[in-house]
Design a protein around this motif. Structure first.
Motif, short mmCIF file in Angstrom:
data_model
loop_
_atom_site.label_atom_id
_atom_site.label_comp_id
_atom_site.label_asym_id
_atom_site.label_seq_id
_atom_site.Cartn_x
_atom_site.Cartn_y
_atom_site.Cartn_z
N VAL A 1 0.84 -1.20 0.00
CA VAL A 1 0.00 0.00 0.00
C VAL A 1 0.87 1.25 0.00
O VAL A 1 0.58 2.23 -0.66
CB VAL A 1 -0.96 -0.01 1.21
CG1 VAL A 1 -1.75 1.27 1.29
CG2 VAL A 1 -1.88 -1.21 1.13
N LYS A 2 1.97 1.18 0.76
CA LYS A 2 2.83 2.35 0.83
C LYS A 2 4.22 1.92 1.26
O LYS A 2 4.37 1.03 2.10
CB LYS A 2 2.26 3.34 1.86
CG LYS A 2 2.84 4.72 1.77
CD LYS A 2 2.14 5.60 2.78
CE LYS A 2 2.84 6.91 2.93
NZ LYS A 2 2.40 7.62 4.14
N ALA A 3 5.22 2.52 0.68
CA ALA A 3 6.60 2.30 1.12
C ALA A 3 7.17 3.67 1.46
O ALA A 3 7.48 4.46 0.59
CB ALA A 3 7.42 1.62 0.01
N ILE B 1 8.94 2.68 6.84
CA ILE B 1 7.67 2.01 7.06
C ILE B 1 7.20 1.37 5.76
O ILE B 1 7.25 1.99 4.70
CB ILE B 1 6.60 3.00 7.56
CG1 ILE B 1 6.95 3.47 8.96
CG2 ILE B 1 5.23 2.36 7.56
CD1 ILE B 1 6.05 4.57 9.46
N LEU B 2 6.74 0.13 5.87
CA LEU B 2 6.12 -0.55 4.74
C LEU B 2 4.71 -0.92 5.16
O LEU B 2 4.51 -1.51 6.22
CB LEU B 2 6.92 -1.80 4.37
CG LEU B 2 6.49 -2.55 3.13
CD1 LEU B 2 6.83 -1.76 1.88
CD2 LEU B 2 7.13 -3.91 3.08
N LEU B 3 3.73 -0.53 4.35
CA LEU B 3 2.35 -0.91 4.63
C LEU B 3 1.94 -1.98 3.63
O LEU B 3 2.02 -1.75 2.43
CB LEU B 3 1.41 0.28 4.52
CG LEU B 3 1.65 1.48 5.42
CD1 LEU B 3 0.53 2.49 5.26
CD2 LEU B 3 1.74 1.05 6.86
N VAL B 4 1.53 -3.13 4.13
CA VAL B 4 1.02 -4.16 3.23
C VAL B 4 -0.43 -4.45 3.58
O VAL B 4 -0.85 -4.30 4.73
CB VAL B 4 1.84 -5.47 3.30
CG1 VAL B 4 3.26 -5.24 2.85
CG2 VAL B 4 1.81 -6.07 4.68
N ARG B 5 -1.18 -4.85 2.57
CA ARG B 5 -2.60 -5.08 2.77
C ARG B 5 -2.80 -6.43 3.47
O ARG B 5 -2.20 -7.42 3.08
CB ARG B 5 -3.31 -5.09 1.42
CG ARG B 5 -4.79 -5.25 1.52
CD ARG B 5 -5.42 -4.94 0.17
NE ARG B 5 -6.86 -4.96 0.31
CZ ARG B 5 -7.59 -6.07 0.16
NH1 ARG B 5 -6.99 -7.19 -0.13
NH2 ARG B 5 -8.89 -6.02 0.31
#
Lengths: 230, 120
Positions: free
Chosen positions: A199-201, A207-211
């Motif tokens: 979702v966002k790096a 920070i790494l956002l994963v679904r």
């Protein structure tokens, strides 16, 4: 396969994506991961990139751990220098808490010892795989471990409400088949979740956002790699 | 000390212009909805009967009567799809959740209007 990253699961939350929709995400603190060593076919028998994550206080790091990231001017090093051996390049960073390797098998990668890998390696990526150790549940019954139905609450059921029932036939075959699902240790094993959307790096905050969900408790170490499933 | 990464992620997603309202307010909620490729604004009018949660998960519930049937919609407070929240009138309330309105019909659902506090 390109080199991935190591990280720490922070927790789950939800964020709004550009379209205004809510996305359920797991926050991973990913990197920066210093490259500690490049393993080669000639010297090590296989090709891999060794990376670290987390900072261990030097007073807690064993001498071998400190020697992994920096050249310690010790006896062995002197012996090697005298023998005319070339010293391996060292990352010259703090001793990491976790060290893992990514096999490269002759593929191109632009990693050099001492370089810090960040979430930028996933910036262009739409999906990643996340590998972690699932929460240990100890010795668990069949209802929790295998999603058995259990038995009725009433209608003459006595003290076996959470039992699995029969585990096989009678005189023929006169044994329990291998692989029959029963109670036992549950959780605490390595789990790979594949094809999680990035979702966002956020490189500034690492920070790494994963679904969706990833294995393990908050604070647990995870390995993030490029997915090979499309 | 580790920076609170959870906070960083959530704060960047909260509304820049926090919605201001109180329980018992009669409001118009303007929501952006996408129809095909066209965007249009839909308005939902009603009384705010509840507000729950905090941070990213915070929501509020608006109740109104449509064609004799009670309709409630729950909106996330931080949703970017809410373009505007107009407060039409303030109601006098003595509790944080106005679920008792669900049991009432007709005139009994009205809330007395709150006047601005008198200055001493």
């Amino acid at each position: 396969m390109p080199v991935g990253l190591l990280g720490r699961k922070v927790g789950m939350t939800q964020v709004y994506v550009e379209s205004g929709e809510l996305e359920v995400v797991t926050v991973i603190e990913a990197g920066p991961c210093p490259v500690l060593q490049l393993k080669t076919e000639d010297r090590d028998g296989y090709e891999a990139v060794q990376i670290g994550f987390g900072k261990k206080p030097r007073r807690l790091a064993a001498r071998s751990e400190r020697g992994r990231v920096a050249n310690i001017n010790g006896r062995v090093q002197k012996q090697k220098l005298e023998a005319g051996e070339e010293l391996l390049p060292k990352a010259d960073c703090e001793p990491p808490v976790y060290v893992r390797e990514f096999r490269t098998e002759g593929e191109e990668h632009s990693c050099e010892v001492g370089q810090d890998l960040t979430v930028a390696v996933f910036a262009e990526q739409s999906c990643v795989d996340v590998i972690g150790t699932s929460k240990g549940r100890g010795f668990a019954g069949v209802m929790k471990r295998h999603n058995f139905q259990g038995q009725r609450a009433t209608h003459g059921v006595k003290r076996v409400h959470r039992h699995g029932g029969s585990i096989g036939m009678s005189a023929d075959p006169a044994r329990v088949f291998k692989g029959t699902r029963m109670a036992g240790r549950y959780g605490g094993v390595q789990i790979t979740v594949r094809n999680l959307k990035v979702v966002k790096a956020d490189e500034g905050n690492n920070i790494l956002l994963v679904r969706g969900a990833i294995p393990g408790p908050n604070g647990g170490m995870v390995i993030i790699r490029h997915t090979n499933k499309y | 000390m580790q920076p609170n990464l959870m906070k960083i992620v959530e704060e960047s997603n909260l509304r820049k212009d926090p919605l201001e309202f109180e329980i018992g307010d009669t409001v118009d909620v303007h929501t952006r909805i996408l129809e095909g490729t066209k965007e249009r604004i839909q308005v939902f009018n009603g009384v705010i009967i509840a507000r729950r949660g905090r941070g990213m998960g915070e929501t509020f519930t608006v109740r109104r009567i449509i064609a004799g049937e009670g309709v409630e919609r729950t909106f996330p407070v931080n949703s970017p799809k809410i373009s505007k929240l107009d407060i039409i009138r303030h109601g006098v309330t003595r509790r944080a959740k106005l679920f008792y309105l669900r049991d009432r019909v007709g005139k009994a659902t009205r809330l007395a209007e709150r006047r601005p506090k008198k200055k001493d």
